[in-house]
Design a protein around this motif. Sequence first.
Motif, PDB file in Angstrom:
ATOM      1  N   ALA A   1      46.781  48.707  45.632  1.00 54.03           N
ATOM      2  CA  ALA A   1      47.641  47.625  45.132  1.00 54.03           C
ATOM      3  C   ALA A   1      46.822  46.746  44.192  1.00 54.03           C
ATOM      4  CB  ALA A   1      48.184  46.795  46.289  1.00 54.03           C
ATOM      5  N   GLU A   2      47.378  46.457  43.018  1.00 54.55           N
ATOM      6  CA  GLU A   2      46.685  45.629  42.035  1.00 54.55           C
ATOM      7  C   GLU A   2      46.633  44.177  42.518  1.00 54.55           C
ATOM      8  OE1 GLU A   2      48.291  44.450  37.902  1.00 54.55           O
ATOM      9  OE2 GLU A   2      47.127  46.292  37.591  1.00 54.55           O
ATOM     10  N   VAL A   3      45.421  43.607  42.548  1.00 60.11           N
ATOM     11  CA  VAL A   3      45.266  42.216  42.970  1.00 60.11           C
ATOM     12  C   VAL A   3      44.885  41.307  41.805  1.00 60.11           C
ATOM     13  CG1 VAL A   3      44.737  42.783  45.375  1.00 60.11           C
ATOM     14  CG2 VAL A   3      42.869  42.576  43.721  1.00 60.11           C
ATOM     15  N   LEU A   4      44.381  41.897  40.706  1.00 61.95           N
ATOM     16  CA  LEU A   4      44.035  41.104  39.521  1.00 61.95           C
ATOM     17  C   LEU A   4      44.168  41.971  38.277  1.00 61.95           C
ATOM     18  CD1 LEU A   4      42.898  38.383  38.378  1.00 61.95           C
ATOM     19  CD2 LEU A   4      40.643  39.458  38.490  1.00 61.95           C
ATOM     20  N   ASN A   5      44.736  41.375  37.240  1.00 64.84           N
ATOM     21  CA  ASN A   5      44.854  42.025  35.939  1.00 64.84           C
ATOM     22  C   ASN A   5      44.646  40.924  34.904  1.00 64.84           C
ATOM     23  OD1 ASN A   5      45.609  43.374  33.591  1.00 64.84           O
ATOM     24  ND2 ASN A   5      47.207  44.527  34.633  1.00 64.84           N
ATOM     25  N   ALA A   6      43.457  40.898  34.280  1.00 63.29           N
ATOM     26  CA  ALA A   6      43.106  39.791  33.384  1.00 63.29           C
ATOM     27  C   ALA A   6      42.144  40.270  32.307  1.00 63.29           C
ATOM     28  CB  ALA A   6      42.468  38.666  34.194  1.00 63.29           C
ATOM     29  N   VAL A   7      41.944  39.419  31.324  1.00 62.45           N
ATOM     30  CA  VAL A   7      40.972  39.686  30.260  1.00 62.45           C
ATOM     31  C   VAL A   7      39.834  38.679  30.396  1.00 62.45           C
ATOM     32  CG1 VAL A   7      40.590  39.742  27.765  1.00 62.45           C
ATOM     33  CG2 VAL A   7      42.724  40.630  28.714  1.00 62.45           C
ATOM     34  N   ALA A   8      38.607  39.190  30.451  1.00 62.05           N
ATOM     35  CA  ALA A   8      37.427  38.327  30.561  1.00 62.05           C
ATOM     36  C   ALA A   8      37.179  37.622  29.246  1.00 62.05           C
ATOM     37  CB  ALA A   8      36.214  39.160  30.960  1.00 62.05           C
ATOM     38  N   MET A   9      36.991  36.310  29.310  1.00 66.41           N
ATOM     39  CA  MET A   9      36.765  35.486  28.127  1.00 66.41           C
ATOM     40  C   MET A   9      35.286  35.417  27.750  1.00 66.41           C
ATOM     41  SD  MET A   9      39.822  34.795  27.441  1.00 66.41           S
ATOM     42  CE  MET A   9      39.658  33.617  26.115  1.00 66.41           C
ATOM     43  N   GLY A  10      34.472  36.197  28.416  1.00 68.56           N
ATOM     44  CA  GLY A  10      33.040  36.210  28.145  1.00 68.56           C
ATOM     45  C   GLY A  10      32.362  37.240  29.017  1.00 68.56           C
ATOM     46  N   PRO A  11      31.044  37.248  29.034  1.00 66.68           N
ATOM     47  CA  PRO A  11      30.304  38.283  29.754  1.00 66.68           C
ATOM     48  C   PRO A  11      30.293  38.147  31.277  1.00 66.68           C
ATOM     49  CG  PRO A  11      28.797  36.703  28.791  1.00 66.68           C
ATOM     50  CD  PRO A  11      30.163  36.346  28.294  1.00 66.68           C
TER      51      PRO A  11
END
Length: 160
Positions: free
Chosen positions: A107-117
């Motif tokens: 089950a997906e718990v997070l779906n995001a784009v990292a704004m940095g390293p």
Amino acid sequence: MTIKTKGRHAALAMAAAIALGVTGGAWAQASSAGTSDTSSAGNTNGGGLPQIEQQGSVSYTSGGVGLDESKALLREQAQWPLSLRFTGPTADYLSGVHVRIVDAKNAEVLNAVAMGPYMLVKLPAGSYTVYAKYKDQEQKHAVSVAGAGKAKAAFHWSIQ
């Protein structure tokens, strides 16, 4: 110039300064309305830590492009159950990495784009798979979250 005239000039100068201050503040508010500021300068967390985001029951923050953010994220990683790092060729720091975390039941718990390293994630204890995609290359790491500061995963791409 009489004392009376000097008083009027001072009053006019004061009124002008107040008017400029009020309109300047209103302009600043209007110009930032409707923007999504994810920089450390606009955060409410203080200390250079980027904004903390929420997706369902999972909290996360990402960034580290500037020195203040990098130091804040590295300092705070001991307080977060999962720390992620994204690098490219010659250890270049990357941003814009698409991160997807799934639990043991897929089950997906997070779906995001990292704004940095750096990305810090608050997850309940358990086993997870972290998928990180940069450009067209996806990598995955299995992580076991046991407590704050325990789980870490580093992703490295050799593409520009």
